[in-house]
Scaffold this motif. Structure first.
Motif, PDB file in Angstrom:
ATOM      1  N   GLY A   1       0.797  -1.221   0.000  1.00 25.32           N
ATOM      2  CA  GLY A   1       0.000   0.000   0.000  1.00 25.32           C
ATOM      3  C   GLY A   1       0.827   1.266   0.000  1.00 25.32           C
TER       4      GLY A   1
ATOM      5  N   SER B   1      -5.706  -5.747   2.521  1.00 21.49           N
ATOM      6  CA  SER B   1      -6.695  -4.690   2.276  1.00 21.49           C
ATOM      7  C   SER B   1      -6.018  -3.404   1.811  1.00 21.49           C
ATOM      8  CB  SER B   1      -7.499  -4.419   3.547  1.00 21.49           C
ATOM      9  OG  SER B   1      -6.638  -4.001   4.612  1.00 21.49           O
ATOM     10  N   GLU B   2      -4.714  -3.291   2.095  1.00 20.57           N
ATOM     11  CA  GLU B   2      -3.975  -2.099   1.671  1.00 20.57           C
ATOM     12  C   GLU B   2      -3.913  -1.963   0.151  1.00 20.57           C
ATOM     13  OE1 GLU B   2      -2.707  -2.990   5.828  1.00 20.57           O
ATOM     14  OE2 GLU B   2      -3.063  -4.185   4.022  1.00 20.57           O
TER      15      GLU B   2
ATOM     16  N   GLY C   1      -6.208  -1.350  -1.619  1.00 20.02           N
ATOM     17  CA  GLY C   1      -7.099  -0.242  -1.941  1.00 20.02           C
ATOM     18  C   GLY C   1      -6.425   1.114  -1.929  1.00 20.02           C
ATOM     19  N   LEU C   2      -5.197   1.185  -1.401  1.00 19.55           N
ATOM     20  CA  LEU C   2      -4.469   2.457  -1.370  1.00 19.55           C
ATOM     21  C   LEU C   2      -3.800   2.765  -2.702  1.00 19.55           C
ATOM     22  CD1 LEU C   2      -2.785   2.098   2.150  1.00 19.55           C
ATOM     23  CD2 LEU C   2      -4.823   3.428   1.558  1.00 19.55           C
TER      24      LEU C   2
ATOM     25  N   PRO D   1     -10.895  -8.486  -0.761  1.00 15.60           N
ATOM     26  CA  PRO D   1     -11.144  -7.327   0.103  1.00 15.60           C
ATOM     27  C   PRO D   1     -12.067  -6.297  -0.559  1.00 15.60           C
ATOM     28  CG  PRO D   1      -8.900  -7.297  -0.769  1.00 15.60           C
ATOM     29  CD  PRO D   1      -9.476  -8.624  -1.131  1.00 15.60           C
ATOM     30  N   SER D   2     -12.957  -5.752   0.245  1.00 18.34           N
ATOM     31  CA  SER D   2     -13.890  -4.748  -0.279  1.00 18.34           C
ATOM     32  C   SER D   2     -13.145  -3.511  -0.765  1.00 18.34           C
ATOM     33  CB  SER D   2     -14.902  -4.356   0.799  1.00 18.34           C
ATOM     34  OG  SER D   2     -14.242  -3.815   1.942  1.00 18.34           O
ATOM     35  N   GLU D   3     -11.909  -3.314  -0.267  1.00 18.47           N
ATOM     36  CA  GLU D   3     -11.115  -2.146  -0.669  1.00 18.47           C
ATOM     37  C   GLU D   3     -10.746  -2.163  -2.145  1.00 18.47           C
ATOM     38  OE1 GLU D   3     -10.747  -2.561   3.724  1.00 18.47           O
ATOM     39  OE2 GLU D   3     -10.661  -3.944   2.035  1.00 18.47           O
TER      40      GLU D   3
ATOM     41  N   ASP E   1     -11.968   0.629  -4.178  1.00 17.52           N
ATOM     42  CA  ASP E   1     -11.318   1.936  -4.196  1.00 17.52           C
ATOM     43  C   ASP E   1     -10.419   2.126  -5.414  1.00 17.52           C
ATOM     44  OD1 ASP E   1     -12.499   2.585  -1.759  1.00 17.52           O
ATOM     45  OD2 ASP E   1     -10.833   1.770  -0.599  1.00 17.52           O
TER      46      ASP E   1
ATOM     47  N   GLU F   1     -18.999  -3.716  -2.806  1.00 21.43           N
ATOM     48  CA  GLU F   1     -18.092  -2.582  -3.014  1.00 21.43           C
ATOM     49  C   GLU F   1     -17.294  -2.711  -4.302  1.00 21.43           C
ATOM     50  OE1 GLU F   1     -17.729   0.267  -1.092  1.00 21.43           O
ATOM     51  OE2 GLU F   1     -19.579  -0.516  -0.227  1.00 21.43           O
TER      52      GLU F   1
END
Length: 453
Positions: free
Chosen positions: A312, A333-334, A336-337, A356-358, A361, A382
């Motif tokens: 991330g 989940s990172e 998503g960054l 992951p829902s991220e 993003d 998401e």
């Protein structure tokens, strides 16, 4: 080579067959006539690019081409992702049904007024010559970008990452031909290259006048000392001495010349080692100590262990391809960054847990491939947001959410079905349900496959 949706005429030149490195081609929706030359069978014949990046096609749909698809092209059909004809043609091997021929009326075009000469950025006394030493506006070493074959490009919402090619509207800010120019040094692209030059008026040696194109993207630091150390650790962690190619790593040459490494200035922006025998666990330093890294392509190796959550930190990353390794554990989940990411390829590993829902993003994402993993749980609604900010043409997009050959259960969320047009492929395994998927279900992954020693 992308020429789609124009009014180009005449026959597709047989010389296209000389493009032996071609990985992506798109010609349709033009006014081409005549027949398809058998010479086009040679397109891409010398390419060594993985099929994950290739979308090589010969398409005559929505054109005025006649005749048949040459047998020489059919003989090497496996090299082409798409062979298409219009319904005035014949084809013994095409993989989709024929589509409409272009209307001849569409190809009757009125003359387009020529552009005003005032739009030129070349000094009037040198209308056709670019001064020697003037740097390229788009570095040629940019990693190519294709979903399974998409050409390289920078996200359109980040204009600061590419130098502007247009001068200011104020003509007073454009250097005149009477002004003299002196070179200033820019970061070199390699040890053997001479310094690049910039057009800076001699009466302003340290200031770039407003309106003069900048040749150094503002987000590039001139040097990052940790780059070499990070590559050294990468080499040691992944069994560098046993890599299966003529290895010039750790030689006296600077690291920007090492196989698979691409730099901008002294910063690593791309690391591409496909099928080179890398073995071991990815260290977090590859993400933390290469801050300008934009492309990490390690497909077809023997990477093991987990994906570090520190990925991330690599916020400049635009392309991440770890296809065909033996990675385990959950996708951090990172992920998503990585808001600039436009290609994410994780297929054929042993990644576990829920997607992951991220991932939702990743609004710039144009290509995604997750299947043939050990993911469990359900698909988050998401994920419907993936790619929602992308402005890329559909010609370059292969955005998918696929649960085939995984352990995912449940159903494809209705939120994803509501934006189905954004996705090229929605697939489920046969333990799931889907109200909008565009292909039939396929097998779930065997749980035994996911039991790893």
């Amino acid at each position: 080579l992308t020429l789609r949706e124009n009014y180009l005429e005449g026959q597709l030149p047989s010389e296209l067959g000389d493009l032996s490195m071609l990985d992506y081609s798109n010609f349709h929706k033009n006014c081409f006539t005549g027949t398809i030359s058998s010479e086009l069978a040679r397109m891409g014949e010398s390419s060594t690019q993985s099929s994950s990046y290739v979308y090589r096609g010969i398409s005559a749909i929505d054109t005025l081409i006649t005749g048949s698809m040459p047998s020489e092209i059919c003989d090497v059909k496996a090299r082409f992702d798409k062979l298409q004809i219009n319904c005035d043609m014949s084809c013994a091997c095409c993989n989709v049904s024929c589509k409409a021929k272009r209307s001849a009326e569409v190809c009757v075009r009125t003359a387009v007024p020529s552009q005003s000469p005032s739009t030129s950025v070349i000094p009037s006394n040198e209308p056709s010559v670019v001064p020697t030493g003037m740097p390229s506006f788009i570095p040629s070493h940019r990693p190519s970008r294709l979903p399974s074959a998409e050409p390289s490009r920078m996200p359109s919402d980040k204009p600061s990452t590419l130098p502007s090619l247009m001068p200011s509207d104020d003509p007073s800010t454009i250097p005149t031909v009477e002004q003299s120019f002196i070179p200033i040094s820019l970061p070199s692209y390699g040890p053997s290259q001479s310094p690049s030059t910039s057009i800076i008026p001699s009466n302003q040696p340290s200031v770039v006048p407003t309106g003069v194109p900048s040749f150094i993207p503002s987000h590039r630091p001139s040097s990052t000392p940790g780059n070499g150390a990070a590559l050294l650790q990468f080499y040691n962690d992944l069994d560098g001495p046993n890599w299966n190619f003529s290895n010039n790593w750790l030689t006296e040459n600077e690291f920007c010349t090492w196989t698979g490494v691409t730099c901008f200035g002294e910063n690593v922006i791309s690391l591409k080692l496909v099928g080179k025998g890398l073995k071991g666990q990815l260290s977090s330093s590859i993400f933390t100590d290469l801050p300008m890294l934009e492309s990490l392509i390690l497909e077809g190796n023997s990477l093991s262990g987990t994906i570090p959550s520190e990925l991330g930190i690599a916020v400049n990353l635009k392309e991440l391809n770890l296809l065909g390794n033996s990675l385990v554990g959950e996708l951090p989940s990172e992920i998503g960054l990585l808001v600039s990411l436009y290609q994410l390829t994780l297929r054929e590993n042993y990644l576990e847990g829920q997607l992951p829902s991220e991932l939702g993003d990743l609004s710039m994402l144009d290509y995604s491939n997750f299947h043939k993993n050990c993911f469990t749980g359900t698909i988050s609604s998401e994920l419907a947001r993936m790619g929602e900010s992308s402005t890329q043409s559909s010609s370059y997009v292969y955005r998918g959410i696929s649960a085939i050959d995984t352990l995912i259960t449940g159903s494809m969320p209705s939120e994803i079905c509501d934006v189905k047009a954004r996705f090229d492929k929605l697939q489920i395994n046969c333990d799931m349900s889907c109200a909008c998927c565009n292909v039939s279900c396929k097998a779930k992954r065997s749980a035994e496959v996911c039991v790893r020693t």
